[in-house]
Design a protein around this motif. Structure first.
Motif, PDB file in Angstrom:
ATOM      1  N   ARG A  51       0.814  -1.219   0.000  1.00 16.92           N
ATOM      2  CA  ARG A  51       0.000   0.000   0.000  1.00 16.92           C
ATOM      3  C   ARG A  51       0.845   1.266   0.000  1.00 16.92           C
ATOM      4  O   ARG A  51       0.530   2.238  -0.678  1.00 16.92           O
ATOM      5  CB  ARG A  51      -0.924  -0.008   1.218  1.00 16.92           C
ATOM      6  CG  ARG A  51      -1.957   1.099   1.260  1.00 16.92           C
ATOM      7  CD  ARG A  51      -2.815   0.973   2.504  1.00 16.92           C
ATOM      8  NE  ARG A  51      -3.413  -0.361   2.624  1.00 16.92           N
ATOM      9  CZ  ARG A  51      -4.035  -0.795   3.718  1.00 16.92           C
ATOM     10  NH1 ARG A  51      -4.126  -0.012   4.785  1.00 16.92           N
ATOM     11  NH2 ARG A  51      -4.550  -2.013   3.749  1.00 16.92           N
ATOM     12  N   HIS A  52       1.941   1.243   0.773  1.00 17.05           N
ATOM     13  CA  HIS A  52       2.720   2.470   0.959  1.00 17.05           C
ATOM     14  C   HIS A  52       4.125   2.407   0.377  1.00 17.05           C
ATOM     15  O   HIS A  52       4.811   3.429   0.320  1.00 17.05           O
ATOM     16  CB  HIS A  52       2.823   2.795   2.455  1.00 17.05           C
ATOM     17  CG  HIS A  52       1.501   3.011   3.116  1.00 17.05           C
ATOM     18  ND1 HIS A  52       0.710   4.116   2.859  1.00 17.05           N
ATOM     19  CD2 HIS A  52       0.807   2.255   4.025  1.00 17.05           C
ATOM     20  CE1 HIS A  52      -0.391   4.048   3.596  1.00 17.05           C
ATOM     21  NE2 HIS A  52      -0.361   2.921   4.304  1.00 17.05           N
ATOM     22  N   GLY A  53       4.578   1.209   0.008  1.00 20.05           N
ATOM     23  CA  GLY A  53       5.933   1.068  -0.519  1.00 20.05           C
ATOM     24  C   GLY A  53       6.854   0.431   0.499  1.00 20.05           C
ATOM     25  O   GLY A  53       6.767   0.710   1.701  1.00 20.05           O
ATOM     26  N   TYR A  54       7.744  -0.420   0.022  1.00 20.32           N
ATOM     27  CA  TYR A  54       8.704  -1.083   0.896  1.00 20.32           C
ATOM     28  C   TYR A  54       9.706  -0.059   1.427  1.00 20.32           C
ATOM     29  O   TYR A  54      10.255   0.749   0.678  1.00 20.32           O
ATOM     30  CB  TYR A  54       9.428  -2.197   0.133  1.00 20.32           C
ATOM     31  CG  TYR A  54       8.581  -3.424  -0.052  1.00 20.32           C
ATOM     32  CD1 TYR A  54       8.726  -4.530   0.786  1.00 20.32           C
ATOM     33  CD2 TYR A  54       7.597  -3.469  -1.027  1.00 20.32           C
ATOM     34  CE1 TYR A  54       7.930  -5.647   0.641  1.00 20.32           C
ATOM     35  CE2 TYR A  54       6.793  -4.586  -1.194  1.00 20.32           C
ATOM     36  CZ  TYR A  54       6.967  -5.664  -0.355  1.00 20.32           C
ATOM     37  OH  TYR A  54       6.158  -6.770  -0.506  1.00 20.32           O
ATOM     38  N   GLY A  55       9.922  -0.068   2.711  1.00 13.93           N
ATOM     39  CA  GLY A  55      10.852   0.868   3.325  1.00 13.93           C
ATOM     40  C   GLY A  55      10.223   2.188   3.704  1.00 13.93           C
ATOM     41  O   GLY A  55      10.895   3.044   4.263  1.00 13.93           O
ATOM     42  N   ALA A  56       8.909   2.377   3.445  1.00 17.01           N
ATOM     43  CA  ALA A  56       8.274   3.676   3.692  1.00 17.01           C
ATOM     44  C   ALA A  56       7.639   3.771   5.070  1.00 17.01           C
ATOM     45  O   ALA A  56       7.132   4.826   5.437  1.00 17.01           O
ATOM     46  CB  ALA A  56       7.215   3.945   2.625  1.00 17.01           C
ATOM     47  N   VAL A  57       7.642   2.683   5.838  1.00 15.83           N
ATOM     48  CA  VAL A  57       6.897   2.618   7.096  1.00 15.83           C
ATOM     49  C   VAL A  57       7.861   2.502   8.274  1.00 15.83           C
ATOM     50  O   VAL A  57       8.889   1.838   8.179  1.00 15.83           O
ATOM     51  CB  VAL A  57       5.929   1.409   7.082  1.00 15.83           C
ATOM     52  CG1 VAL A  57       5.185   1.292   8.408  1.00 15.83           C
ATOM     53  CG2 VAL A  57       4.947   1.527   5.918  1.00 15.83           C
TER      54      VAL A  57
END
Length: 659
Positions: A623-629
């Motif tokens: 949903r938000h992108g890998y590494g974005a959380v």
């Protein structure tokens, strides 16, 4: 028979013989003991399905055949087992009496508190949803159709029953979310690798420094003609100088808090300061023992009386004091002692650091050069703590909550400023004149009139606090208290994140209570936030624990923050199995109808069991992108390891609270 079948047969036989009675049969009591079921009606229902011809007990061969059939069966056969379990009169349909009897037993088994109206509503809700031909009963086809509407429950019920019978699970298919290699690599490079580089680079520098000092000291004394034992002792002594100076740095909470809000925060392993302090303690112990052993060997080789070498010289006597003080501090700070609810042993023994540093300055001529800067910073830290500790407050209100939790509201001193997620040290002279204890602040900085603390009764001091307030009337609870702090935590980084996942387990929710309150108040006041989305997960073993912050969560649900904040509650003490699956469906149906969860009273429906973190984080990554959380955690160490592994697999940053 294959080897795998033989292994399964042996395991089933062993399980039966471990729990069978003297007559080599299993009755309801033995079935309940095996499956962890306290309710006799549930154990009796299981026995009835396993052994249709006998209501009283089951023999080994019949048990072995029934369990192996279930373990090796396809999903539909296991679902048929669940259906027969609820069909008390074995007429092929579930009537109101069938459902009510097992549902009531399941609610008691799982210690869920429901009102009589809610209890009666479970059966009615299931019949209203599943009874499509309106004959007042649920047949097997309608039962399967109902499960189709609740795929998560059906998946749990359709899994192998082997874990239920304490066997290794057979033929379990783990669904692993497929992640594209480019996205995984991107998440690792930008989300995890920078932090690993910083951590391991500092670690390598630390190891290199110790090795350099050790070898340089050995070389210097070898050139002077000293024997090997003296070379080793001096090498270990050089490393003791370094580590003795470093060990103070991780416990300077004031300086660490300042560093958290500086550009250096990204470069330093501030979240691991307690682990670093412990590691330095172990290293100091190792070098101390090596240093002492080398000197003892040298004394014996010289033939001088040992007593004169140890007690007749300043170096020998101060060395003995150093070793004795450190051994006492180290032994009383180990995990068994700290978890034995005898905090005072750890606290008072650690005051021997004053003796250790005084003896180290006498024993080692060059130690002052290493310790001057750390000791200076530490003395400054103590002076600031002393000044802050002079701020007196009072308990405004003490509320006793379930699970021996005490909610304190303190008068907030005017000069007390803090950030969401910070913690403080509290001393209540009426309980102890000396003990200071750290607690996370659960109120928000925007609440100017008071400070909130939620204190779980886990040790002697915290249990005495709860018991004392239980004994005295409310008007006598306004006791004076002393505060020092506040101090920063990894949770402070939440407001610098774009997408944040907050995971609180039990009383570990307290830092996130402060953060959620602050977020709500900031959004209501129109303040701009860098945060775009917050996912909040709260895990509790018992239903009553949700009462600690139900009022806060209910307010968050009614403030129109659903686009910004998603709440997820998990009741981990209840697992979905053959006896609780229909209970869960009935509770969900009532919760949706009334827009009120039966477990917590919130609009958010509570899930049973433990979260599948790999699945949850994979969905967030898509949903938000890998590494974005960024994932922020506060709770037990074992769960932290599970969440950390799943977060790192998606390239998420992981931050854990430490005290």
């Amino acid at each position: 028979m294959t080897r795998r079948d033989q292994e399964l047969l042996n395991r089933v036989r062993a399980v039966f013989r471990e729990h069978a009675g003297a007559d080599r049969r299993m009755g309801p009591a033995q079935i309940g003991e095996l499956l962890g079921i306290r309710e006799p009606r549930l154990a009796g229902a299981i026995l009835r399905v396993l052994s249709p011809g006998s209501q009283a007990s089951i023999g080994e061969s019949e048990f072995r055949l029934a369990v192996i059939r279930l373990v090796l069966a396809e999903e539909e056969a296991r679902l048929a087992f669940v259906f027969r379990l609820h069909d008390a009169d074995a007429d092929g349909a579930l009537g109101t009496a069938d459902l009510a009897s097992l549902l009531e037993a399941s609610v008691r088994q799982n210690r869920i508190s429901l009102t009589p109206r809610e209890m009666n509503g479970l059966s009615a809700a299931l019949l209203a949803r599943a009874d499509r031909d309106r004959d007042g009963r649920i047949d097997y086809g309608e039962f399967l159709a109902l499960l189709d509407e609740f795929p998560l429950v059906r998946n749990e019920l359709g899994k192998s029953v082997a874990p239920w019978f304490r066997l290794e699970e057979e033929r379990r298919k783990r669904r692993r979310t497929s992640r594209g290699l480019p996205r995984r690599l991107s998440g690792f490079l930008f989300g995890v690798l920078p932090h690993l580089v910083n951590r391991y680079l500092l670690g390598l520098l630390y190891l290199a420094a110790n090795l350099f000092l050790f070898l340089r000291a050995m070389q210097a004394y070898a050139a002077a003609g000293a024997p090997l034992a003296i070379q080793i002792a001096r090498g270990a002594g050089a490393c003791l100088n370094l580590n003795g100076a470093l060990i103070l740095l991780p416990v300077m909470r004031g300086w660490l808090t300042r560093l958290r809000h500086s550009p250096l925060a990204f470069l330093l392993p501030l979240d691991q300061h307690i682990d670093i302090h412990k590691a330095l303690g172990h290293v100091l112990l190792g070098f101390s023992l090596l240093h002492s052993a080398a000197h003892l060997f040298n004394y014996f080789s010289l033939g001088t009386p040992l007593a004169r070498s140890l007690f007749g010289t300043a170096a020998g006597l101060s060395g003995l004091i150093l070793l004795a003080a450190f051994l006492l501090m180290w032994s009383l700070s180990t995990h068994p002692i700290r978890r034995s609810r005898r905090f005072e042993l750890f606290f008072f023994s650690h005051l021997l650091y004053l003796v250790w540093f005084a003896a180290a300055l006498l024993h080692a001529p060059n130690f002052w050069k290493w310790a001057l800067a750390p000791l200076g910073l530490f003395v400054a830290e103590l002076a600031v703590r002393r000044f802050r500790a002079s701020r007196v407050s009072h308990i405004r209100e003490a509320q006793l909550l379930p699970s021996t939790v005490t909610h304190l509201k303190l008068d907030r001193p005017r000069s007390f400023t803090f950030r969401p997620g910070d913690f403080l040290f509290l001393k209540i002279p009426a309980l102890s004149r000396f003990e200071w204890h750290p607690f996370t602040i659960s109120s928000a900085p925007e609440q100017a009139d008071h400070l909130g603390l939620h204190i779980r009764g886990l040790g002697n001091w915290t249990r005495e606090l709860h018991e004392r307030f239980a004994r005295i009337p409310e008007e006598d609870r306004r006791l004076p208290v002393l505060l020092h702090g506040p101090y920063g935590t990894p949770s402070n980084e939440i407001f610098r994140s774009r997408i944040a996942v907050l995971v609180g387990a039990g009383i570990g929710v307290t830092p996130f209570a402060s953060i959620l309150r602050s977020l709500m108040l900031r959004r209501e006041s129109g303040l701009a936030l860098s945060l775009e989305k917050v996912y909040f997960y709260w895990l509790n073993a018992g239903q009553e624990s949700f009462e600690w912050f139900t009022d806060l969560l209910a307010r968050l649900e009614t403030r129109g923050m659903s686009d910004f904040l998603e709440l997820s509650m998990y009741l981990t003490g209840v697992r979905i199995d053959a006896t609780s699956g229909l209970m869960k469906i009935g509770m969900d149906l009532l919760g949706r109808r009334d827009q009120r969860d039966l477990t917590t009273g919130l609009k958010t429906i509570t899930s049973f069991g433990r979260p599948d973190w790999e699945s949850i984080f994979s969905q967030l990554a898509r949903r938000h992108g890998y590494g974005a959380v960024s994932v922020f955690f506060c709770g037990p160490y074992a769960l932290a390891q599970i969440v950390r592994f799943a977060a790192r697999a998606c390239g998420f940053r992981f931050r854990k609270e430490n005290f």
